[in-house]
Design a protein around this motif. Structure first.
Motif, short mmCIF file in Angstrom:
data_model
loop_
_atom_site.label_atom_id
_atom_site.label_comp_id
_atom_site.label_asym_id
_atom_site.label_seq_id
_atom_site.Cartn_x
_atom_site.Cartn_y
_atom_site.Cartn_z
N SER A 221 0.27 -16.82 17.09
CA SER A 221 1.52 -16.59 18.19
C SER A 221 2.50 -15.76 17.39
O SER A 221 3.27 -15.07 18.18
CB SER A 221 2.10 -18.26 18.33
N VAL A 222 2.78 -15.74 16.12
CA VAL A 222 3.65 -14.51 15.61
C VAL A 222 2.90 -13.18 16.06
O VAL A 222 3.93 -12.16 16.51
CB VAL A 222 3.56 -14.83 14.11
N SER A 223 1.63 -13.10 15.92
CA SER A 223 1.01 -11.92 16.45
C SER A 223 1.29 -11.75 17.61
O SER A 223 1.69 -10.42 18.22
CB SER A 223 -0.42 -11.95 16.00
N GLY A 224 1.35 -12.58 18.58
CA GLY A 224 1.61 -12.49 19.93
C GLY A 224 3.05 -11.86 20.38
O GLY A 224 3.14 -10.97 21.06
N ILE A 225 4.06 -12.15 19.70
CA ILE A 225 5.26 -11.98 19.83
C ILE A 225 5.23 -10.59 19.17
O ILE A 225 6.04 -9.78 20.03
CB ILE A 225 6.29 -12.84 19.05
N VAL A 226 4.87 -10.29 17.97
CA VAL A 226 5.01 -8.64 17.58
C VAL A 226 4.32 -7.72 18.46
O VAL A 226 4.76 -6.88 18.56
CB VAL A 226 4.16 -9.05 16.35
N VAL A 227 3.38 -7.98 19.26
CA VAL A 227 2.47 -7.04 20.05
C VAL A 227 3.57 -7.10 21.13
O VAL A 227 3.79 -5.94 21.62
CB VAL A 227 1.34 -7.78 20.58
N ALA A 228 4.13 -8.13 21.79
CA ALA A 228 5.12 -8.03 23.01
C ALA A 228 6.24 -7.12 22.49
O ALA A 228 6.50 -6.37 23.41
CB ALA A 228 5.37 -9.51 23.35
N VAL A 229 6.89 -7.46 21.53
CA VAL A 229 7.81 -6.80 21.06
C VAL A 229 7.80 -5.19 21.13
O VAL A 229 8.50 -4.50 21.56
CB VAL A 229 8.59 -7.30 19.83
N THR A 230 6.62 -4.87 20.11
CA THR A 230 6.41 -3.46 19.86
C THR A 230 6.15 -2.75 21.25
O THR A 230 6.57 -1.72 21.30
CB THR A 230 5.03 -3.18 18.92
N ILE A 231 5.24 -3.29 22.14
CA ILE A 231 5.06 -2.70 23.47
C ILE A 231 6.41 -2.51 24.40
O ILE A 231 6.52 -1.69 24.81
CB ILE A 231 4.02 -3.49 24.30
N ALA A 232 7.28 -3.64 24.22
CA ALA A 232 8.49 -3.40 24.86
C ALA A 232 9.37 -2.29 24.26
O ALA A 232 9.86 -1.51 25.16
CB ALA A 232 9.20 -4.67 24.71
N VAL A 233 9.41 -2.11 23.12
CA VAL A 233 10.20 -1.08 22.53
C VAL A 233 9.67 0.19 22.80
O VAL A 233 10.55 1.13 23.32
CB VAL A 233 10.46 -1.29 20.76
N ILE A 234 8.31 0.42 22.76
CA ILE A 234 7.67 1.59 23.16
C ILE A 234 7.99 2.15 24.38
O ILE A 234 8.55 3.14 24.69
CB ILE A 234 6.23 1.64 22.85
N LEU A 235 7.91 1.09 25.40
CA LEU A 235 8.14 1.41 26.95
C LEU A 235 9.58 1.88 27.04
O LEU A 235 9.89 2.97 27.59
CB LEU A 235 7.91 0.26 27.78
N LEU A 236 10.43 1.26 26.29
CA LEU A 236 11.86 1.58 26.50
C LEU A 236 12.25 2.88 25.91
O LEU A 236 12.75 3.91 26.56
CB LEU A 236 12.52 0.38 25.70
N VAL A 237 11.82 3.20 24.58
CA VAL A 237 11.91 4.28 23.96
C VAL A 237 11.24 5.45 24.81
O VAL A 237 11.76 6.66 24.87
CB VAL A 237 11.46 4.13 22.59
N ASP A 238 10.00 5.19 25.23
CA ASP A 238 9.38 6.21 25.76
C ASP A 238 10.04 7.03 27.00
O ASP A 238 10.00 7.93 27.37
CB ASP A 238 7.98 5.79 26.15
N ARG A 239 10.64 5.69 27.85
CA ARG A 239 11.28 6.25 28.93
C ARG A 239 12.53 7.00 28.63
O ARG A 239 12.73 8.28 29.27
CB ARG A 239 11.61 4.88 29.70
N ARG A 240 13.29 6.72 27.46
CA ARG A 240 14.47 7.37 27.28
C ARG A 240 14.08 8.80 26.74
O ARG A 240 14.60 9.66 27.05
CB ARG A 240 15.21 6.71 26.11
N VAL A 241 13.05 9.04 25.91
CA VAL A 241 12.55 10.33 25.29
C VAL A 241 12.19 11.05 26.73
O VAL A 241 12.68 12.15 26.72
CB VAL A 241 11.55 10.16 24.40
N PHE A 242 11.57 10.39 27.57
CA PHE A 242 10.98 11.11 28.91
C PHE A 242 12.27 11.50 29.54
O PHE A 242 12.24 12.63 30.23
CB PHE A 242 9.96 9.88 29.63
N VAL A 243 13.01 10.68 30.01
CA VAL A 243 14.16 11.12 30.71
C VAL A 243 14.71 12.16 30.01
O VAL A 243 15.46 13.17 30.62
CB VAL A 243 15.29 9.96 30.81
N GLU A 244 15.09 12.30 28.74
CA GLU A 244 15.95 13.23 28.04
C GLU A 244 15.06 14.54 28.07
O GLU A 244 15.83 15.54 28.17
CB GLU A 244 16.21 12.92 26.49
#
Lengths: 283, 268
Positions: B240-263
């Motif tokens: 379950s810890v792993s599940g949360i880690v996977v979810a958080v990293t994917i969320a961060v990547i999508l968020l940041v990727d969008r920002r980088v992409f927009v910029e």
């Protein structure tokens, strides 16, 4: 007027990091080297005994040799699967490329412990592979997969595949497509084109990735201990046991220095040899 | 004959590429599925499904939560320091072939191949000889050394794309070097800095050998705590810890990727 003429002016922005690295990286490594040549951490005198103990003992040497061999095996397996992946990446359209890139990055984004744990779940007695083996009827009972060398190599190859795939894809993408067309137009088979055009021209990426995979897998403490198990002892755990376990600080320091010299020395030699051979190839 | 050979070659490549794809995806998938097991063992596929191990994690696992906080704190400090120092250094050495720049680059990048367990012992020996007590801060110092090469690599790649003519223009129009950096270089290399920061953060969260050497009971990081759990018994909470880690990293990547992409979209 051109801003900043002197070396110091151009180098100035790098000085904070240079200062930090001096105190937090170079100084500790110097201390490590000094301690490795002492009889005791405090109040000892100079000696080479720590080094002669390690280098004169077949057991210690075999741990070092086996760790380097593990790095080599993992590097070869990642190369074997990263090339087809790279070739598929090259031939794919932009949408599939984005998807492939995401899939390649996926393992890099999840924790090493998580990935190692995944392999324990896959390889365990009640894991995916054993469930399938027994289910299909290939074996009578669950096989011992965890704690075996071949699966340790596979697990490490999966964990470090992104480090190989990213630079390799970069290198492959830089190859002029006309060269491949010319080769095929002149009657070369695909395999021959791969050997004589693609392989040499993608060497910079393969070498860059290979060195990262090698360095990473030799020092991959978590996966080595959890998937490799207690019977396979590699250098990182050896260092940890000698230092924290039995508190032989000076001996642990000597092993650390030997391990660092072995890994960095190999990296340096491969790098230099590759650079000699790749003169003229755009890195 | 050639057609036959080419078909065989294509078959082998396709097969190995498929193996590679399965290898890339399967472990993450297995972990996520496994975290929803209702069983007490790591049986796959699970016999029953539930979210019990997630509730167990939040209600009954203070040590895991504490370790996660330590990891987060260390990673934030290490990322902040390595991004600031690393960006400045990368801007100074990117694209330069002077001897000093090549030498500095070699030193700054070398932690990527220097065995981390050796570095951990080196730091521990220095701290203990200097009489400095282990803390979150000493741990963060070690992590800065581990994370900085990633920042330098990403920012250098971005900085090499900056056209030097722009900086010459700024200088001839009377801008100071700091002003030119702030108004020209910095906006252009921002995607590289963000990417470097993300990779630095992930590498710190992920790092074990240095943390293991510099850990005392108060500074046990999440990966080390999970490692001790896995060494002792295969506790399903790790899933379950792993599940949360996977979810958080994917969320961060999508968020940041969008920002980088927009910029990036704005910059071009």
């Amino acid at each position: 007027m051109k801003p900043g003429g002197g070396v110091l002016a151009s180098a100035a922005p790098a000085l904070p990091l240079a200062a930090f690295f001096t105190v937090a990286y170079l100084l500790p490594v110097a201390v490590l080297a000094a301690v490795s040549a002492l009889t005791a951490l405090r109040g000892g005198h100079w000696t080479v005994a720590n080094y002669s103990t390690f280098l004169g003992d077949a057991y210690h040497l075999s741990i070092l040799g086996d760790t380097l061999l593990l790095g080599l095996q993992v590097t070869l397996v990642t190369l074997l699967i990263a090339y087809p992946l790279g070739l598929a990446y090259l031939r794919a359209g932009p949408r599939v490329r984005t998807l492939l890139l995401f899939l390649i990055l996926l393992p890099l984004l999840t924790n090493t412990v998580v990935r190692t744990f995944a392999w324990m779940a896959i390889l365990g007695r009640e894991g995916v592979i054993n469930a399938w083996l027994v289910g299909v009827g290939l074996t009578d009972g669950p096989q011992r997969l965890l704690y075996t060398r071949p699966w340790l190599v596979v697990a490490l190859a999966q964990i470090y595949l992104p480090l190989m795939a990213l630079p390799l894809n970069n290198s492959l993408a830089k190859i002029d497509a006309n060269l491949m067309k010319a080769s095929e137009g002149l009657g070369a088979s695909r395999a021959f084109t791969f050997r004589t055009v693609i392989l040499p021209l993608s060497m910079p990426g393969a070498v860059a990735g290979g060195l990262l995979v090698f360095a990473g897998s030799t020092t991959a403490f978590i996966t080595q201990t959890l998937v490799g198990g207690g019977r396979q002892l590699f250098m990182p755990l050896h260092i940890y046991q000698q230092a924290i376990g039995v508190q032989k600080w000076t001996f642990a320091a000597a092993i650390s220095v030997i391990f660092a010299i072995a890994v960095m020395g190999l990296v340096y030699l491969v790098n230099r040899a590759a650079r000699e051979r790749m003169r003229g190839v755009d890195a | 004959m050639r057609e036959l050979k080419d078909a065989a070659y294509r078959g082998v490549v396709a097969l190995l590429a498929t193996v590679a794809l399965v290898l890339l995806v399967a472990p993450t998938l297995v972990v996520v599925l496994m975290s929803f097991t209702g069983d007490f063992t790591l049986r796959f596929p699970p016999r029953s499904w539930s979210v019990r191990w997630y509730t167990e994690l939040f209600s009954n696992s203070p040590q895991i939560v504490t370790a996660a906080w330590v990891s987060l704190k260390v990673a934030v400090i290490a990322t902040a320091v390595s991004v600031v120092f690393g960006t400045l250094a990368a801007v100074a050495i990117a694209g330069r072939r002077d001897r000093w720049a090549v030498a500095l680059d070699g030193v700054f990048m070398s932690p990527m191949v220097f065995p981390a367990m050796s570095l951990g012992l080196a730091l521990l020996l220095l701290l203990s000889l200097a009489g400095i007590r282990l803390s979150t801060w000493t741990l963060a110092i070690g992590h800065v050394v581990i994370a900085t090469p990633f920042v330098i690599r990403m920012v250098s790649a971005a900085a090499q794309q900056v056209n030097p003519v722009l900086l010459d223009c700024a200088a001839s129009l009377g801008a100071s070097r700091i002003h030119a950096f702030r108004t020209i270089t910095l906006p252009l290399i921002r995607p590289g800095i963000v990417a470097g920061g993300v990779v630095a953060f992930l590498s710190s969260i992920d790092h074990v050998p240095v943390s293991l050497m510099l850990a005392d009971p108060r500074t046990e990081t999440l990966p080390i705590h999970l490692w001790t759990i896995l060494e002792a018994n295969l506790d399903v909470r790790v899933a379950s810890v792993s599940g949360i880690v996977v979810a958080v990293t994917i969320a961060v990547i999508l968020l940041v990727d969008r920002r980088v992409f927009v910029e990036r979209g704005r910059a071009s």
